[in-house]
Motif scaffolding. Structure first.
Motif, mmCIF file in Angstrom:
data_model
loop_
_atom_site.group_PDB
_atom_site.id
_atom_site.type_symbol
_atom_site.label_atom_id
_atom_site.label_comp_id
_atom_site.label_asym_id
_atom_site.label_seq_id
_atom_site.Cartn_x
_atom_site.Cartn_y
_atom_site.Cartn_z
ATOM 1 N N GLY A 1 27.723 36.917 42.040
ATOM 2 C CA GLY A 1 27.808 35.741 41.184
ATOM 3 C C GLY A 1 28.191 34.482 41.933
ATOM 4 O O GLY A 1 28.688 34.521 43.058
ATOM 5 N N PHE A 2 27.974 33.362 41.287
ATOM 6 C CA PHE A 2 28.223 32.049 41.896
ATOM 7 C C PHE A 2 29.704 31.851 42.195
ATOM 8 O O PHE A 2 30.553 32.060 41.331
ATOM 9 C CB PHE A 2 27.713 30.957 40.953
ATOM 10 N N GLY B 1 36.563 32.430 43.870
ATOM 11 C CA GLY B 1 37.106 32.381 42.516
ATOM 12 C C GLY B 1 38.553 32.830 42.441
ATOM 13 O O GLY B 1 39.044 33.593 43.276
ATOM 14 N N VAL B 2 39.255 32.348 41.412
ATOM 15 C CA VAL B 2 40.651 32.741 41.201
ATOM 16 C C VAL B 2 40.730 34.202 40.770
ATOM 17 O O VAL B 2 41.615 34.952 41.199
ATOM 18 C CB VAL B 2 41.311 31.830 40.140
ATOM 19 N N ASN B 3 39.793 34.612 39.918
ATOM 20 C CA ASN B 3 39.740 36.001 39.469
ATOM 21 C C ASN B 3 38.446 36.641 39.973
ATOM 22 O O ASN B 3 37.393 36.545 39.326
ATOM 23 C CB ASN B 3 39.785 36.069 37.930
ATOM 24 N N PRO B 4 38.479 37.287 41.140
ATOM 25 C CA PRO B 4 37.263 37.880 41.711
ATOM 26 C C PRO B 4 36.639 38.911 40.775
ATOM 27 O O PRO B 4 37.353 39.642 40.084
ATOM 28 C CB PRO B 4 37.770 38.550 42.992
ATOM 29 N N PRO B 5 35.301 38.977 40.729
ATOM 30 C CA PRO B 5 34.614 39.878 39.797
ATOM 31 C C PRO B 5 34.637 41.342 40.221
ATOM 32 O O PRO B 5 34.212 42.198 39.469
ATOM 33 C CB PRO B 5 33.179 39.340 39.792
ATOM 34 N N SER B 6 35.099 41.638 41.437
ATOM 35 C CA SER B 6 35.135 43.031 41.868
ATOM 36 C C SER B 6 36.471 43.332 42.537
ATOM 37 O O SER B 6 37.149 42.433 43.037
ATOM 38 C CB SER B 6 33.986 43.332 42.843
ATOM 39 N N GLN B 7 36.815 44.606 42.549
ATOM 40 C CA GLN B 7 38.082 45.029 43.133
ATOM 41 C C GLN B 7 38.097 44.785 44.646
ATOM 42 O O GLN B 7 39.123 44.420 45.211
ATOM 43 C CB GLN B 7 38.320 46.510 42.828
#
Length: 226
Positions: free
Chosen positions: A203-204, A209-215
């Protein structure tokens, strides 16, 4: 708004210059006085004014915000000075040669690893093109440059595999450690992350990002805080 204004005005100035000039030589004549003034003043400022040095790395930054910006402008100045050198005659040619040397001094003084690496790549590519021209009468122009390029690549790969300490010695000359201040470790971690999402990515702006989309990205952010 300030950034938009800067971009539009810079674009307008460059576009109007290109539209109202009929040759490259004419453009270089407009550029020459500004170029010389910038190069010679930058060196003088770096040598005499403490504030012209980067407070974090203690390297030259001149009129720029950072050493990396100075390194980028130094490459531009080297290229423009070289084209002016080819165009000039007599004493003006000598001044252009001095401008090239001063521009090189700015590049070395900035100690910007990216800019210095870029400069050496440009020199290598320019040398290969010169070899093309040199061997073209014999019908071996492109073949000769390809052979030399492959030979150089094999030599570099051999040195890296057999004597990796050489890479450390080279990076030390430009004030960097072999990991480029931890960048190579970050690149390794990012390559692993890419292997988990090779086609669609995460993702963009996922990495920043502050809250990453993956662990795994969250793990990277916790390890590489910088």
């Amino acid at each position: 708004v300030k950034r938009l204004f800067l971009t539009l005005t810079l674009f307008t100035v460059i576009l109007s210059l290109l539209v109202h000039t009929s040759s490259t030589d004419e453009i270089l004549k407009f550029v020459k006085p500004v170029l010389y003034l910038y190069v010679f003043l930058s060196v003088a400022v770096c040598l005499t004014i403490p504030g012209a040095k980067d407070p974090k790395f203690h390297t030259w930054r001149g009129f720029s915000y950072t050493k990396n910006t100075l390194g980028q402008w130094a490459i531009v100045c080297i290229l423009l000075s070289y084209f002016i050198y080819k165009m000039e005659r007599g004493f003006a040619k000598f001044i252009a040669a001095v401008a090239i040397l001063f521009s090189l001094a700015l590049l070395v003084g900035s100690r910007s690893a990216t800019s210095i690496s870029t400069f050496f790549l440009m020199v290598i590519m320019g040398s290969l093109l010169s070899i093309d021209e040199l061997f073209k009468p014999l019908g071996l122009g492109r073949a000769a440059s390809i052979i030399i390029f492959l030979f150089g690549a094999i030599m570099i790969a051999s040195l890296v595999l057999i004597s990796p300490e050489i890479i450390g010695a080279i990076t030390e000359t430009i004030g960097k450690d072999p990991s480029f201040s931890g960048r190579t470790d970050l690149w390794t971690a990012m390559l692993i992350s890419i292997s988990h999402h090779p086609f669609l990515g995460t993702g963009f702006r996922a990495f920043w990002g502050v809250n990453p989309p993956s662990q795994y990205l969250e793990h990277i952010n916790s390890v590489f805080i910088w």
